[in-house]
Scaffold this motif. Sequence first.
Motif: not given
Length: 271
Positions: A231-260
């Motif tokens: 159960d992984i919480r995604i803590d980001t600045v709201e509102p989300r937009g394309e800048e989040f989709r291309t951010s390092t934080a987004y990539s890191d969360y994707c890797r973490r969820v993929s690993a789980a």
Amino acid sequence: MSSAKPSSTIKASLTALAVHLRGVTKVYDNGVMALGPLDLAVPKGEFISLLGPSGCGKSTALRLIAGLSPASSGAVRVSRHEGDVQIGHGIGFVFQEPTLMPWTSVRENVRLPLKLGGIAKAEGRARADAALASVGLADFADAFPRELSGGMKMRVSLARALVTDPDILLMDEPFAALDEITRFRLNNDLLALWRSLGKTVIFVTHSVFESVYLSQRVVVMTARPGRIQADIRIDTVEPRGEEFRTSTAYSDYCRRVSAALAPSYSGRSTL
């Protein structure tokens, strides 16, 4: 010192939950155990995604929450709002396919739940038009489903779910069959709707990228019988937009969820 919460605190925390599953299982008539035991708590107004391999019980969990199927064991608690008329018991459901009636207009497709609930035609039409406007289809109320693109049909399905003003919106892979550009656009529109309407959203997806982009929490499920792997919480600045989709934080969360998620596909579990 005991860490147990006072009963008054537990009661208060439960009343703040939109959905609470405790020890829930689902065994089908053929003996297949599809789900559980599953424990899940969803606070009111939260957006969560259920992510897991095919057949792990994600859609089954939604059906139990919606009351479309009974649990084999455990407790399913759903908080429903108060009001004079409750069509659909405070829950809106968007299925994998739009399932629109081809012989009638977009407006009448959206009005259907109100019609079945006995809402007067004039009021139903006004509410259907408002729901269509909220999903960007105000100009297509008189169109027929055959005149719409796949993405527009899914918007109609979403409008139909919203027309009853539910507190809880259940979405079962609604964008899976759409092209990537349309899917990204609908992801952005859904987030905007969620922020403006304050609904509780439980969203089923097979996409790691979609789950991280949309959700405040990603609940990763095991292979059948489905339980919670992570159960992984995604803590980001709201509102989300394309800048989040291309951010390092987004990539890191994707890797973490993929690993789980990886153990569910390899036949292993870290439970």
